[in-house]
Scaffold this motif. Structure first.
Motif, PDB file in Angstrom:
ATOM      1  N   LEU A 147      62.289  21.915 -23.000  1.00  0.00           N
ATOM      2  CA  LEU A 147      62.374  21.675 -24.449  1.00  0.00           C
ATOM      3  C   LEU A 147      63.508  22.497 -25.055  1.00  0.00           C
ATOM      4  N   TYR A 148      63.612  23.733 -24.652  1.00  0.00           N
ATOM      5  CA  TYR A 148      64.649  24.616 -25.190  1.00  0.00           C
ATOM      6  C   TYR A 148      66.037  24.123 -24.782  1.00  0.00           C
ATOM      7  N   ALA A 149      66.174  23.729 -23.512  1.00  0.00           N
ATOM      8  CA  ALA A 149      67.456  23.186 -23.046  1.00  0.00           C
ATOM      9  C   ALA A 149      67.795  21.900 -23.788  1.00  0.00           C
ATOM     10  N   GLY A 150      66.774  21.053 -23.995  1.00  0.00           N
ATOM     11  CA  GLY A 150      66.987  19.807 -24.724  1.00  0.00           C
ATOM     12  C   GLY A 150      67.415  20.057 -26.152  1.00  0.00           C
ATOM     13  N   LEU A 151      66.816  21.061 -26.799  1.00  0.00           N
ATOM     14  CA  LEU A 151      67.194  21.402 -28.170  1.00  0.00           C
ATOM     15  C   LEU A 151      68.641  21.884 -28.222  1.00  0.00           C
ATOM     16  N   LEU A 196      60.309  15.983 -28.707  1.00  0.00           N
ATOM     17  CA  LEU A 196      59.010  16.586 -29.036  1.00  0.00           C
ATOM     18  C   LEU A 196      57.864  15.843 -28.356  1.00  0.00           C
ATOM     19  N   LEU A 197      57.958  14.514 -28.285  1.00  0.00           N
ATOM     20  CA  LEU A 197      56.917  13.728 -27.610  1.00  0.00           C
ATOM     21  C   LEU A 197      56.862  14.062 -26.123  1.00  0.00           C
ATOM     22  N   LEU A 198      58.028  14.192 -25.518  1.00  0.00           N
ATOM     23  CA  LEU A 198      58.069  14.564 -24.100  1.00  0.00           C
ATOM     24  C   LEU A 198      57.484  15.957 -23.890  1.00  0.00           C
ATOM     25  N   ALA A 199      57.784  16.869 -24.816  1.00  0.00           N
ATOM     26  CA  ALA A 199      57.244  18.221 -24.698  1.00  0.00           C
ATOM     27  C   ALA A 199      55.731  18.221 -24.862  1.00  0.00           C
ATOM     28  N   ALA A 200      55.228  17.409 -25.798  1.00  0.00           N
ATOM     29  CA  ALA A 200      53.776  17.318 -26.002  1.00  0.00           C
ATOM     30  C   ALA A 200      53.098  16.751 -24.763  1.00  0.00           C
ATOM     31  N   ALA A 201      53.707  15.719 -24.182  1.00  0.00           N
ATOM     32  CA  ALA A 201      53.155  15.134 -22.955  1.00  0.00           C
ATOM     33  C   ALA A 201      53.186  16.156 -21.823  1.00  0.00           C
ATOM     34  N   GLY A 202      54.275  16.917 -21.775  1.00  0.00           N
ATOM     35  CA  GLY A 202      54.380  17.950 -20.740  1.00  0.00           C
ATOM     36  C   GLY A 202      53.339  19.039 -20.909  1.00  0.00           C
ATOM     37  N   ALA A 203      53.073  19.429 -22.151  1.00  0.00           N
ATOM     38  CA  ALA A 203      52.056  20.455 -22.413  1.00  0.00           C
ATOM     39  C   ALA A 203      50.672  19.954 -22.017  1.00  0.00           C
ATOM     40  N   ALA A 204      50.408  18.663 -22.296  1.00  0.00           N
ATOM     41  CA  ALA A 204      49.119  18.085 -21.903  1.00  0.00           C
ATOM     42  C   ALA A 204      48.984  18.065 -20.386  1.00  0.00           C
ATOM     43  N   TRP A 205      50.067  17.704 -19.714  1.00  0.00           N
ATOM     44  CA  TRP A 205      50.063  17.703 -18.239  1.00  0.00           C
ATOM     45  C   TRP A 205      49.855  19.110 -17.696  1.00  0.00           C
ATOM     46  N   ALA A 206      50.486  20.099 -18.361  1.00  0.00           N
ATOM     47  CA  ALA A 206      50.388  21.479 -17.879  1.00  0.00           C
ATOM     48  C   ALA A 206      48.948  21.968 -17.851  1.00  0.00           C
ATOM     49  N   GLY A 207      48.154  21.525 -18.818  1.00  0.00           N
ATOM     50  CA  GLY A 207      46.766  21.978 -18.866  1.00  0.00           C
ATOM     51  C   GLY A 207      45.790  21.062 -18.171  1.00  0.00           C
ATOM     52  N   SER A 208      46.303  19.994 -17.543  1.00  0.00           N
ATOM     53  CA  SER A 208      45.416  19.030 -16.887  1.00  0.00           C
ATOM     54  C   SER A 208      44.949  19.541 -15.528  1.00  0.00           C
ATOM     55  N   GLY A 209      44.000  18.847 -14.963  1.00  0.00           N
ATOM     56  CA  GLY A 209      43.472  19.218 -13.653  1.00  0.00           C
ATOM     57  C   GLY A 209      42.290  20.153 -13.774  1.00  0.00           C
TER      58      GLY A 209
END
Length: 308
Positions: free
Chosen positions: A249-253, A282-295
């Protein structure tokens, strides 16, 4: 700690105080800004940068001696650059892009060389950090991504040195390069920062990218602190994923605001294309955050009545 870098950081802190006084008592201006504002901003930035590199170098297990010399080179180049910036401000002359006199052109060339050397030294430190193993995977990823994005942010500065077509058309331009795109330097800008509000400004991407070196390790530290209250964040796997998402996200910004500037668009007046790209990021980051906490959680919970 690396003494030359800490020494430079201390000098920059003192210079920041002196230039702040200069901003308050010296009514001279250059390109529409107080003449001591640029030295003030650069002294603060260099103090932070030098302190961060000094913090990173003791983590080098491979080639620590090489790391020490690289840190010393960075300290020396930053000191030379700051002497020129402050000296030019005292003379009432523009430090960057100045080709008006042989002395001005020479000083600007020396500044360009010092920044190039500092960039290469930082790149070598990044390679050394990428090569070695670190005990905590989350912290390791934060440091590695942080220094890589910071190198990209520093690289944005080189775009500023490219002369415009209008400058080249004069044959012997007195100013070579610019912060702004599509407008002249020195126009209306954001308070303190000075970033153009009428055209693109490459300083935004330069600033944001450079400070990834602090932002990502601080994010990792914040996750570790939050882990004291949030069990999920005690899992190294979750923290590693979140740091990876934040780093992207930071690199993308950084890339987004640099692209926006290159299109001659003010940071504070994004068009529909820029807003759409920001929304997608932001949508990609939100999806990534959801994935990070999955499992399934790997945290072991003791059964009731069992000893802790």
């Amino acid at each position: 700690m690396h003494r030359p870098l800490i020494g430079v950081a201390g000098l920059m802190a003192a210079l920041a105080l002196a230039t702040l006084i200069g901003v308050l008592v010296d009514d001279r201006t250059l390109l529409g800004a107080p003449i001591w504002l640029k030295p003030l901003k650069f002294s603060i930035s260099i103090a932070i940068y030098a302190t961060t590199i000094a913090w990173l170098l003791p983590r080098l297990e491979r080639r620590p001696r090489l790391g020490w010399w690289l840190g010393t080179v960075i300290a020396g180049t930053m000191l030379v650059e700051m002497v020129i910036i402050a000296g030019q401000a005292a003379r009432g002359h523009q430090s960057h892009f100045n080709n008006r006199t042989p002395l001005d052109a020479t000083l600007y060339s020396v500044m360009g060389a010092t920044i190039a050397v500092a960039w290469v030294a930082t790149l070598i430190i990044a390679v050394l950090l990428l090569m070695q193993r670190m005990p905590d995977r989350a912290d390791a990823l934060a440091v590695r991504l942080g220094i890589l994005v910071a190198l990209a942010g520093m690289g944005v500065g080189f775009l500023m040195t490219i002369p415009s077509a209008a400058q080249l058309a004069t044959g012997h331009p007195t100013i070579v390069g610019a912060h702004a795109v599509g407008v002249e330097d020195g126009g209306p800008g954001l308070p303190l920062l000075g970033w153009s509000t009428t055209g693109g400004d490459l300083r935004a991407g330069h600033f944001i990218g450079m400070h990834a070196l602090q932002a990502l390790p601080l994010f990792a530290f914040a996750l570790a602190l939050a882990g004291r209250r949030i069990a999920r964040l005690r899992e190294e796997r979750v923290r590693v994923r979140l740091i990876g998402v934040f780093g992207l996200l930071y690199a993308g910004l950084t890339a987004l605001v640099t692209w926006q500037a290159l299109r001659g668009q003010p940071l504070v007046r994004p068009d529909a294309v820029t807003l759409s790209a920001a929304a997608a990021l932001l949508l990609l980051a939100a999806a990534g955050a959801a994935w990070a906490g999955s499992g399934r959680s790997r945290t072991t919970v003791a059964p009731a009545g069992a000893p802790a």
